[in-house]
Design an enzyme around this catalytic site. Structure first.
Site: not given
Length: 479
Positions: A17, A20, A123, A126, A140, A143, A298, A301
């Site tokens: 994404h 990256h 988690c 992570c 978490c 996340h 944020k 998906k």
């Protein structure tokens, strides 16, 4: 000067994404900048392919784990060509070369490794355990997913043994963390004194056997973060028959780790402690970029707002993507929108920069000079000052600020052309100033727009500090 420049290695539990490609591009710009300075560079990235998260992701999609991981690795590696990334090495943590290096490192740390039982909340996203005090609602903190309770036998690393030394290294800037806010954050964590020894293995049955088995104990696989951090060494041949690159670029070079802000603790605390245990030099620089939101939200998906690298390429040339991302703040969160992208593309890349280069070559094509003395530059002092400001910001890794300062020269040259009507001029000083400005712009933007700038530079010729006016034609890099 030798430089070992790395990105963090992304998990291949999903497709690439915008985050990256942002990290890849800013690290690539820095690597190219160093090479243009005449310094030796080894630039490395790769993929993090072990861990329970990979197993879960493959199972959710009804896929074989290895086939799924191979597919995702291919997607990440394809970005090298698509965005002209100058990686010297792209390592996979499932490779045999990596496994050999991990085992060698484990042996070097063996006096600081012991067995014990871990009880806590985990988690999967992570790949970390959390104490109840760290996540009182069992969610978490990163996340925002429900933690799973586990109790199992693990191998542990004596992390606490090295915390004081790690703290001292950071306080004395022997490990420099950029920006300073992140240095302060890490020092605060260390001073709180709440860090415990690190669990560095996971139950092999729970991990479905996916991962690097602990040496001489197939009931355990090595914790993904312990193995993933070692890519920085194994990519240089650590643990192989030929460790010359490791010796040259790690032991005798300067290390620069580019990472995201959610993995600072792993790189600034765990990683140096591991290296101290193994009696290997610690990294000198950790550059922490911040996060990207998508039109105020944020990236998720669920919201359907994930931006992939291919989404960019479907609309714009890859150098426009490099240009845009380099002009965004590295040390603060920033918001992406297609409208903003287009504003930068149309307003700065096309209207300001590309248009200036077109104008200069158009003026040179009509000029009667065949040679232009580069010493007759009446903007010399201003050009030097702008270049100095650019260099100062670049050395602080403030790439967006550096390139925004370089735009002062772009605008100044555009204004100069209009004010002096250089297309009508017969004054050699006008042309000398224009060409000096052009050459400086090419120097500044080459790490950012390497393909286009190199195509231009191949057509240029200078001799005895004179620019040979070959009256070339410039084809814009935008469509």
């Amino acid at each position: 000067m030798r430089n070992f420049i790395t990105t963090s290695i992304p998990y291949v539990n999903d497709s690439p994404h915008i985050g990256h490609i942002y990290e890849f591009i800013i690290a690539d710009i820095f690597a190219r900048y160093k090479r243009l300075k005449g310094e030796e560079v080894f630039f490395q990235s790769g993929t993090d392919e072990n861990g329970i998260k990979m197993v879960k992701s493959a199972e959710e999609k009804g896929r074989n784990v290895k086939e799924y991981v191979d597919e995702k690795y291919t997607e990440f590696y394809a970005l090298k060509e698509k965005f002209n990334l100058s990686f010297d090495k792209f390592i996979r943590t499932t490779s045999e070369e990596h496994k050999l290096g991990v085992y060698k490192f484990w042996d070097l740390c063996k006096n600081d490794i012991y067995t014990g039982y871990y009880k806590g909340y985990y988690c999967i996203s992570c790949e970390s355990y959390y104490e109840e005090s760290e996540a009182p609602d069992f969610i978490c903190p990163i996340h925002k997913k429900k933690l799973e309770k586990f109790e199992e036998k693990n191998y542990f690393f004596k992390l606490t043994k090295y915390l004081d030394e790690v703290k001292k290294l950071i306080e004395e800037d022997k490990i420099k963390i950029y920006p300073i806010e992140k240095k302060i954050e890490i020092l605060n964590i260390l001073r709180e004194g709440k860090i415990k020894d690190l669990s560095i293995s996971r139950d092999a049955q729970r991990s479905k056997g996916w991962g690097i088995p602990v040496k001489n104990d197939n009931s355990q696989v090595i914790y993904v973060w312990f193995d993933a951090l070692l890519n920085y060494l194994t990519g240089l041949g650590f643990g192989s028959d030929d460790e010359s690159l490791f010796e040259k670029f790690w032991n005798k070079g300067i290390v620069y780790h580019f990472i995201g802000k959610d993995i600072v603790k792993f790189h600034a605390i765990y990683w140096p402690a591991m290296l101290l245990s193994a009696k290997i030099k610690v990294p000198e620089n950790i550059i922490v970029h911040y996060h990207i939101t998508i039109e105020g939200e944020k990236m998720s998906k669920t919201l359907g707002n994930v931006i992939s690298p291919q989404d960019f390429l479907n609309k714009y040339p890859y150098e426009a993507v490099r240009f845009y991302l380099a002009h965004q703040p590295i040390f603060s969160d920033w918001d992406f929108s297609w409208n903003h992208f287009n504003e930068v593309y149309e307003g700065i890349l096309k209207k300001d920069l590309a248009n200036l280069i077109l104008r200069i070559f158009g003026i040179l094509k009509k000029a009667h000079f065949t040679e232009i003395d580069l010493d007759k530059n009446y903007l010399q002092e201003e050009i030097v000052n702008i270049l100095k400001s650019f260099e100062n910001e670049f050395k602080k890794f403030e790439f967006n600020s550096a390139y925004n300062k370089s735009l002062e020269l772009v605008r100044k040259l555009n204004q100069l052309i209009d004010y002096k009507k250089i297309w009508e001029s017969k004054d050699i000083e006008d042309f000398s100033t224009l060409v000096n400005g052009l050459l400086t712009i090419l120097q500044i933007y080459e790490p950012l727009l390497p393909e286009t700038i190199n195509k231009i530079k191949e057509k240029l010729e200078s001799k005895d500090n004179k620019f040979i006016n070959k009256k070339i034609t410039f084809s814009p890099f935008y469509r």
